[in-house]
Design a protein around this motif. Structure first.
Motif, PDB file in Angstrom:
ATOM      1  N   UNK A  72      -0.932  -9.622  31.179  1.00 41.30           N
ATOM      2  CA  UNK A  72      -1.551  -9.711  32.750  1.00 41.30           C
ATOM      3  C   UNK A  72      -0.353  -9.805  33.534  1.00 41.30           C
ATOM      4  N   UNK A  73       0.714 -10.561  33.197  1.00 44.15           N
ATOM      5  CA  UNK A  73       1.814 -10.835  34.157  1.00 44.15           C
ATOM      6  C   UNK A  73       2.813  -9.601  34.157  1.00 44.15           C
ATOM      7  N   UNK A  74       2.354  -8.630  33.199  1.00 43.90           N
ATOM      8  CA  UNK A  74       3.442  -7.500  33.248  1.00 43.90           C
ATOM      9  C   UNK A  74       4.790  -7.783  32.520  1.00 43.90           C
ATOM     10  N   UNK A  75       4.821  -8.746  31.511  1.00 47.62           N
ATOM     11  CA  UNK A  75       6.293  -9.247  30.918  1.00 47.62           C
ATOM     12  C   UNK A  75       6.970  -8.059  30.084  1.00 47.62           C
ATOM     13  N   UNK A  76       6.330  -7.412  29.559  1.00 43.84           N
ATOM     14  CA  UNK A  76       6.912  -6.354  28.718  1.00 43.84           C
ATOM     15  C   UNK A  76       7.722  -5.527  29.672  1.00 43.84           C
ATOM     16  N   UNK A  77       7.132  -4.913  30.762  1.00 42.47           N
ATOM     17  CA  UNK A  77       7.936  -3.932  31.523  1.00 42.47           C
ATOM     18  C   UNK A  77       8.762  -4.669  32.375  1.00 42.47           C
ATOM     19  N   UNK A  78       8.661  -5.975  32.671  1.00 43.81           N
ATOM     20  CA  UNK A  78       9.565  -6.606  33.528  1.00 43.81           C
ATOM     21  C   UNK A  78      10.722  -6.914  32.878  1.00 43.81           C
ATOM     22  N   UNK A  79      10.617  -7.209  31.753  1.00 52.91           N
ATOM     23  CA  UNK A  79      12.106  -7.911  31.035  1.00 52.91           C
ATOM     24  C   UNK A  79      12.563  -6.900  29.904  1.00 52.91           C
ATOM     25  N   UNK A  80      11.724  -5.710  29.685  1.00 57.18           N
ATOM     26  CA  UNK A  80      12.554  -4.639  28.654  1.00 57.18           C
ATOM     27  C   UNK A  80      12.841  -3.437  29.446  1.00 57.18           C
ATOM     28  N   UNK A  81      13.981  -2.991  29.067  1.00 53.14           N
ATOM     29  CA  UNK A  81      14.569  -1.739  29.864  1.00 53.14           C
ATOM     30  C   UNK A  81      14.326  -0.549  29.047  1.00 53.14           C
ATOM     31  N   UNK A  82      12.945  -0.316  28.598  1.00 51.91           N
ATOM     32  CA  UNK A  82      12.716   0.964  27.988  1.00 51.91           C
ATOM     33  C   UNK A  82      11.242   1.385  28.078  1.00 51.91           C
ATOM     34  N   UNK A  83      10.851   2.478  28.053  1.00 52.75           N
ATOM     35  CA  UNK A  83       9.626   3.048  27.886  1.00 52.75           C
ATOM     36  C   UNK A  83       9.229   3.635  26.774  1.00 52.75           C
ATOM     37  N   UNK A  84       9.947   3.245  25.937  1.00 51.60           N
ATOM     38  CA  UNK A  84       9.520   3.611  24.433  1.00 51.60           C
ATOM     39  C   UNK A  84       8.350   2.625  24.169  1.00 51.60           C
ATOM     40  N   UNK A  85       7.182   3.414  23.630  1.00 52.88           N
ATOM     41  CA  UNK A  85       6.046   2.678  23.318  1.00 52.88           C
ATOM     42  C   UNK A  85       6.210   1.631  22.138  1.00 52.88           C
TER      43      UNK A  85
END
Length: 147
Positions: free
Chosen positions: A103-116
């Protein structure tokens, strides 16, 4: 002087899950939005994450059945031989962290990757770390509000 026997807790009810949710979400929140948790998760191996999951399970079981001597797991309803209260506790402990992280979008906020696969693995590891704290809140709320 009349001696009173301690009241035995009643069987598991939906209200118990609600209490667990309150405690689980309360302690999960701060760990989901902390960059250090996501950095730690990124540096953990999958074996460390699985070890953390095992510790969460052990902590939850101990909090429900070893620390609370008035609760008898043999009196509780079971699903596939496992007490429903324990299943609920584990679902809340891991679920509350996972829900807040997404809900907070933490993975995309804290991780510098787009690899699923990297996002999924690191999120799993971060959820295992957050669940260490969420399980304490969930089990405590479950045990405190016994009527």
């Amino acid at each position: 002087m009349k001696i009173r026997r301690p009241r035995r807790p009643r069987g598991f009810r939906l209200a118990d899950s609600a209490q667990q949710l309150v405690g689980g979400f309360l302690l999960a929140g701060p760990f989901v939005v902390t960059e250090e948790v996501w950095t730690l998760a990124g540096n953990m191996s999958i074996f460390q994450a699985l070890g953390t999951v095992a510790v969460v399970f052990a902590t939850g079981y101990a909090a429900l059945y070893a620390a609370d001597t008035t609760r008898d797991k043999s009196d509780e309803p079971r699903l596939l031989g496992i007490p429903v209260r324990f299943i609920s506790l584990m679902s809340v402990s891991f679920g509350s962290v996972a829900i807040l992280a997404l809900l907070f979008g933490a993975p995309s906020t804290f991780l510098d990757t787009t690899e699923v696969d990297v996002l999924a693995q690191t999120t799993f590891k971060a959820v295992s770390v957050g669940a260490m704290f969420s399980v304490v809140g969930a089990a405590t709320a479950d045990s405190i509000f016994v009527k």
